[in-house]
Scaffold this active site. Structure first.
Site, PDB file in Angstrom:
ATOM      1  N   GLU A 182      -4.642   3.293  -1.180  1.00 31.68           N
ATOM      2  CA  GLU A 182      -4.671   3.393  -2.643  1.00 31.68           C
ATOM      3  C   GLU A 182      -5.359   2.244  -3.366  1.00 31.68           C
ATOM      4  O   GLU A 182      -5.018   1.961  -4.526  1.00 31.68           O
ATOM      5  CB  GLU A 182      -3.219   3.502  -3.138  1.00 31.68           C
ATOM      6  CG  GLU A 182      -2.364   2.217  -3.006  1.00 31.68           C
ATOM      7  CD  GLU A 182      -1.521   2.127  -1.748  1.00 31.68           C
ATOM      8  OE1 GLU A 182      -1.850   2.786  -0.754  1.00 31.68           O
ATOM      9  OE2 GLU A 182      -0.514   1.377  -1.768  1.00 31.68           O
ATOM     10  N   GLU A 185      -2.091   8.999  -3.074  1.00 32.60           N
ATOM     11  CA  GLU A 185      -2.866   7.779  -3.335  1.00 32.60           C
ATOM     12  C   GLU A 185      -3.117   7.621  -4.828  1.00 32.60           C
ATOM     13  O   GLU A 185      -3.039   6.519  -5.361  1.00 32.60           O
ATOM     14  CB  GLU A 185      -4.201   7.791  -2.574  1.00 32.60           C
ATOM     15  CG  GLU A 185      -4.092   8.029  -1.067  1.00 32.60           C
ATOM     16  CD  GLU A 185      -3.075   7.166  -0.364  1.00 32.60           C
ATOM     17  OE1 GLU A 185      -2.788   6.058  -0.826  1.00 32.60           O
ATOM     18  OE2 GLU A 185      -2.514   7.623   0.663  1.00 32.60           O
TER      19      GLU A 185
HETATM   20  N1  PHE Z   1      -0.491   2.466   1.605  1.00 30.81           N
HETATM   21  C1  PHE Z   1      -1.037   3.605   2.307  1.00 30.81           C
HETATM   22  C2  PHE Z   1      -0.310   4.821   1.741  1.00 30.81           C
HETATM   23  O1  PHE Z   1       0.789   5.087   2.003  1.00 30.81           O
HETATM   24  C3  PHE Z   1      -0.842   3.600   3.762  1.00 30.81           C
HETATM   25  C4  PHE Z   1      -1.570   2.531   4.502  1.00 30.81           C
HETATM   26  C5  PHE Z   1      -0.901   1.442   4.966  1.00 30.81           C
HETATM   27  C6  PHE Z   1      -2.920   2.650   4.758  1.00 30.81           C
HETATM   28  C7  PHE Z   1      -1.540   0.430   5.672  1.00 30.81           C
HETATM   29  C8  PHE Z   1      -3.565   1.686   5.464  1.00 30.81           C
HETATM   30  C9  PHE Z   1      -2.881   0.590   5.928  1.00 30.81           C
HETATM   31  O2  PHE Z   1      -0.746   5.465   0.900  1.00 30.81           O
HETATM   32 ZN    ZN Z   2       1.615   5.349   0.077  1.00 27.65          ZN
END
Ligand code: PHE
Ligand code: ZN
Length: 850
Positions: A257, A291
């Site tokens: 995101e 996202e």
């Molecule tokens: N934050 C992302 C999600 O849940 C997941 C993610 C974590 C992607 C770590 C890459 C590395 O939307």
């Molecule tokens: Zn997330």
């Protein structure tokens, strides 16, 4: 092991940062092996800090030069970063570093994928790009200049100046470094636009390689729907002039995101009817929404530290679940979510990797992007909403955004918003965040003189590091039915707060049939003595779609358990009740397809283990197959009719109604092929004009051993489409007979297209192997050995994906002595490998710990 690892980080050790950042300027001079990163960071002492030690994270960086307020300095390079004597006043720190994106195989930091540059910084990847306080409670506006000959140069925020060989970007919203992103490549855009509720125009772009431009339309529509939904349901508006999404082939997770520049695993965004299935379309719509929703839940309001990960993930998953329910069907979505929770999160919660939704320690944070944090985290939000009501939930969220916009906060802050908005005390509720394990709720009933009493008792088994559990607040949605099938007490929520509690219902003329935990109102295991007659009754009459489905599921499970443990045969009573359910034309086809889904082999293994016996994966597989045969035998006519009358005609559309019909006809097809052979599936394969119908038919044929010609044809047709070839790799292993699964997987690893450094391809084969429970646990141990060999091969290159995939072994203590010995040997072989990554060694250590 975790406890004694010197690298362990503890929640209780949190201290505020010594310095805050007011502004960041970065210049990237991109080159495959020697990218230069120039940084200019304006620091200011944090008035709330407890010390003045100046430390910047940095990993794998070649420091070229450093300056403070324009004067050259020589920082002390220490483990994980650098320190220096910094002024106790605002100052500017500058550095130039060199990094090697081309040799970055871990896919964290700045790396190359198919000739493009891209970044992945969550959780702690920014420190592989430059020296920085790489922690989420340090938030700053970023200005970025990218210098490269590549045609498309992107970063966060709004575009600034650009020209021959450079582009500048400015993100006005303060953000933690984990939300930084940069992309450079030869990309084309599928563009769109959106006008926000206050009338601002936003340019939308989905950036892909040329060959993928025909797979963008659906994602773009999903993005617009998400933007509209967040305005209408949460009152949240987008806050930049552009929103960019980029598809990347090499990516460890689903998507990320980053502010204004979401980066997606291409499998989580690219779709066309010919290449993606209905399930892919639904998943893509949900991930794009997820996202996008992070823009408020995660980005505008972020996490103070990584222990608070569920603050953004649990809430954002809950939001994307609501969205999918609104776009499609709430009943069907709830059942899907419950199935996932049970298959994956209960499995985690009942084994050596169990941890609280907010963990208290970790060695490698990447190991805590788990189904517990995400899915159980979402369940907690759902319970909160149930407890305070829709209106209270709305008020609490408004207060949370208003109070914490631009801040990095904690679960305590989140709960306080609910307490302040609704007046409810959530101190006991907060245990859901700190206590691991799945609560069991035992049901006892009493009936006398018009009064029906339900007694509920809760108990949570011990988990690693938490031997003693306390009662949690469990919202239990209950309805009561009359013996004639009418509902006498509509759904109401009783709150189980104590270890044991009784709830009375008065004024009833006859002993009711209870329908408990409607809508799966809490992530618990319900233990209820229920006769098959009662379940059949609920399957026919329950007004709650979840419990109607659940009654059928319970019947199936009871029957399967008896077949496995007592050697009984398939139960005609269950099959007939199932037949009435699937023939009921008043029910949504997608729901009827869910009725046909039997409990999975892993779920049955856990159920058997809980009766005090070691599950035999082969016997489980055989019983399940025998029941499927019996269903196909006895319900042949109904299934044939369903298959014939629910075919979708006309052009393919991924929307829910058509997708539901396809899932029902394909469930019927799969059963019918067991008794009638492959002709129907072959005809479907030949006629298919979309991937859903094509791959369903291929899967059916492979499972009955008749798919060789189609498998080859499929490969010839799709060899140029990576995403489709992932399906081709995975399906062969998934559809293998247990005794062949490991050999099939091994043979595929020798295929020229087995690009094992690509996480999607690696997962296609080995995810399918561990998902084929009887195959993975085949008595020879070949599955265990093969997986361990490949994990050891991948670990030095990509620790994150390796560590994640070790979870295949996490249920090892359920099994018999022979299997345990075999698995332990593999775990120990991995553990004793020299140079094993921190990621993988933490996972193996937890699995081997007592
Ligand atoms: N934050 C992302 C999600 O849940 C997941 C993610 C974590 C992607 C770590 C890459 C590395 O939307
Ligand atoms: Zn997330």
């Amino acid at each position: 092991m975790t406890q004694h690892d010197p690298r362990t980080v503890y929640l209780r050790d949190y201290t505020p940062p010594a310095y805050l950042v007011d502004e960041v300027r970065l210049t990237f001079r991109l080159a495959p092996h020697a990218t230069r990163v120039l940084s200019e960071i304006r620091f200011r002492p944090n008035p709330d800090a407890t010390g003045r030690d100046f430390f910047l994270h940095g990993e794998g960086l070649k420091l070229i030069s450093a300056h403070i307020n324009g004067a050259q300095v020589t920082p002390e390079l220490i483990e994980g970063g650098l320190t220096l004597d910094a002024p106790d006043a605002p100052f500017t720190f500058e550095a130039e570093v060199e990094i090697d994106p081309e040799n970055n195989t871990a896919l964290e930091g700045l790396y190359r994928s198919n000739g493009m540059y891209c970044t992945q910084c969550e959780a702690e990847g920014f420190r592989k790009i430059t020296f920085y306080p790489d922690r989420p409670d340090v938030m700053a506006p970023f200005h970025v200049r990218i210098e490269s000959d590549l045609p498309v140069l992107l970063s966060n925020g709004n575009p600034g100046a650009s020209g021959e060989g450079f582009a500048e970007w400015s993100d006005p919203w303060p953000k933690p470094a984990y939300l930084f992103a940069l992309v450079a490549g030869d990309l084309v855009a599928h563009s769109g636009s959106f006008t926000t509720m206050s009338g601002r125009d936003v340019a939308l772009n989905l950036w892909v390689r040329k060959a993928d431009i025909d797979k963008c339309a659906f994602g773009m529509e999903a993005l617009k729907k998400s933007m509209t939904w967040d305005e209408e349901v949460y009152g949240r508006e987008y806050d930049l002039d552009v929103f960019n999404i980029v598809a990347v082939d090499d990516f460890n997770m689903g998507a990320m995101e980053n502010k204004g520049l979401n980066i997606f695993n291409s499998s989580a965004v690219l779709a066309s009817p010919a290449t993606a299935t209905d399930a892919d379309f639904e998943r893509i719509e949900a991930i794009i929404a997820h996202e996008y929703f992070h823009n408020w839940t995660g980005n505008r309001v972020t996490c103070r530290d990584w222990f608070q990960l569920c603050l953004k993930e649990g809430l954002t998953v809950f939001r994307d679940q609501q969205f999918t329910g609104d776009m499609r069907s709430h009943a069907v979505k709830r059942i899907d979510d419950a199935m996932l929770l049970r298959a994956a999160q209960f499995r985690e919660d009942n084994g050596p990797l169990a941890h609280p939704v907010r963990p208290e320690s970790f060695v490698e944070i990447n190991n805590f992007y788990t189904v517990t944090v995400y899915e159980k985290g979402a369940e907690i939000v759902g319970m909160l909403r149930r407890l305070v009501g829709d209106e209270g939930y709305g008020k609490a969220l408004d207060l949370y955004f208003e109070r914490h916009d631009g801040q990095a906060v904690t679960i305590e802050d989140w709960l306080r918003a609910f307490e302040d908005a609704t007046g409810r005390d959530l101190s006991q509720f907060a245990r859901w965040y700190s206590q691991a394990g799945t609560p069991r709720v035992h049901v006892a009933e009493d009936w006398s003189e018009g009064r029906y009493t339900l007694t509920l008792r809760q108990e949570t088994p011990p988990t690693p590091g938490q031997p003693d559990k306390q009662p949690v607040v469990i919202p239990v949605a209950v309805g009561l039915l009359n013996p004639n099938g009418d509902e006498v007490v509509p759904t109401q929520v009783v709150e189980l707060n104590e270890a044991e509690q009784s709830f009375a219902f008065d004024g009833l003329s006859a002993r009711p049939v209870p329908s408990i935990l409607r809508g799966f109102s809490a992530p618990v295991i319900l233990r209820q003595e229920q006769s098959d007659e009662t379940r059949t009754f609920l399957l026919a009459h329950d007004t709650d779609p979840f419990n109607k489905w659940e009654a059928g599921r319970d019947l199936a499970r009871t029957n399967l358990m008896a077949m496995i443990q007592d050697g009984t045969g398939p139960d005609a009573g269950y099959i007939d009740a199932l037949g009435r359910g699937i023939a009921d034309e008043s029910l949504d086809p997608a729901f009827r397809a869910q009725l046909l889904a039997l409990p999975g082999e892993d779920e049955l293994a856990q159920a058997i283990f809980e009766t005090g016996h070691a599950p035999d994966p082969t016997a489980i597989h055989e019983a399940r197959e025998a029941l499927r045969h019996a269903i196909a035998d006895r319900l042949g006519d109904v299934l044939t009719r369903l298959y014939d009358t629910h075919q979708v005609t006309g052009p393919y559309s991924p929307e829910a109604a058509d997708a539901g019909r396809r899932s029902l006809t394909n469930a019927a097809l799969s059963l019918l092929s067991l008794t009638q052979g492959g002709d129907r599936a072959r005809a479907q394969y030949r006629a298919a004009d979309n991937m859903t119908q094509q791959i369903a038919a291929l899967g059916v044929l492979l499972r009955i051993g008749e798919g060789e010609a189609e498998l080859k044809a499929f490969e010839d047709q799709w060899s140029h489409e990576r995403l489709v070839m992932n399906k081709w790799f995975g399906l062969q292993v998934a559809a293998s007979a247990p005794r062949d699964a490991a050999a099939t997987a091994e043979a595929l690893t020798a295929h020229p297209a087995f690009d094992w450094k690509n996480p999607n391809r690696f997962r296609a084969v080995f995810g399918a192997l561990s998902g084929n429970a009887a195959g993975f646990h085949a008595p020879s141990g070949a599955g265990y050995r093969l997986l361990a060999d490949w994990l050891l091969k991948l670990d030095p290159l990509n620790p994150q994906t390796t560590a994640r995939m070790t979870q295949a072994f996490s249920t090892w203590k359920r099994y018999d002595a022979d299997r345990k010995t075999l698995i332990r040997a593999e775990l120990e072989r991995i553990a004793s490998t020299e140079g094993l990554s921190r990621d993988t060694s933490e996972m193996i250590g937890r699995m081997l710990a007592d």
